[in-house]
Design an enzyme around this catalytic site. Sequence first.
Site, mmCIF file in Angstrom:
data_model
loop_
_atom_site.group_PDB
_atom_site.id
_atom_site.type_symbol
_atom_site.label_atom_id
_atom_site.label_comp_id
_atom_site.label_asym_id
_atom_site.label_seq_id
_atom_site.Cartn_x
_atom_site.Cartn_y
_atom_site.Cartn_z
ATOM 1 N N PHE A 129 0.915 -0.924 -0.021
ATOM 2 C CA PHE A 129 0.436 0.149 0.202
ATOM 3 C C PHE A 129 0.347 1.344 -0.085
ATOM 4 O O PHE A 129 1.417 1.437 -1.214
ATOM 5 C CB PHE A 129 -0.792 0.048 1.147
ATOM 6 C CG PHE A 129 -1.667 -0.885 1.068
ATOM 7 C CD1 PHE A 129 -2.964 -0.803 0.259
ATOM 8 C CD2 PHE A 129 -1.988 -1.322 2.455
ATOM 9 C CE1 PHE A 129 -3.937 -2.094 -0.291
ATOM 10 C CE2 PHE A 129 -2.728 -3.112 2.535
ATOM 11 C CZ PHE A 129 -3.532 -3.247 1.389
ATOM 12 N N CYS A 130 1.245 1.515 0.928
ATOM 13 C CA CYS A 130 1.910 3.407 1.599
ATOM 14 C C CYS A 130 3.598 3.212 1.078
ATOM 15 O O CYS A 130 3.379 3.848 0.407
ATOM 16 C CB CYS A 130 1.213 3.785 2.636
ATOM 17 S SG CYS A 130 0.153 3.621 3.641
#
Length: 174
Positions: A115-116
């Site tokens: 994700f990040c």
Amino acid sequence: MAAALLIIDMQTGLYDGPHKPFERERVLHTINQLIRRARTAGAPIFVARHTGPADSPIAAGSPLWQLWSGLEVDESRDYLFDKTRPSCFLGTDLAQQLKQAQVDELVIVGMKTQFCVDATCRVAVELGFSVMLPEDAHTCMDTPALTAKAIIDHHNETLAGAFVKRMQAAEIGF
């Protein structure tokens, strides 16, 4: 121009939540080594905290929102900032802070890989930054479809070349 260390979402709610990150102690140790090397070299350190809405478990100021206590961040000299999206750039002043510090290269570490970490690597390149991804300094949790190791291996391979220079953390200098 110079390199900076960008640490993503090493927070209590993720690091010490009900589903533990893959090799979390090793990854924390590796990130702390990079913090020490960045400090020795005088490289800036930027630290992102994912922040949820006021009623969420990771609302600003909540216990789960706090940085993991074992992370060797110095809030008096490192640049801490909050984000609400996977990319560390969207809705933050990170790009401006990096340019002001004359940073053109980022060493990106932290959580969660898929994700990040992934989103930030891709956006950083689009914004003109060079990115180094220590393949041994980011992590995530198992999912129903894939093990954390498979996710990390996949992202290390996918991001390498087009988006990041992939290497071992021990090879990185500032």
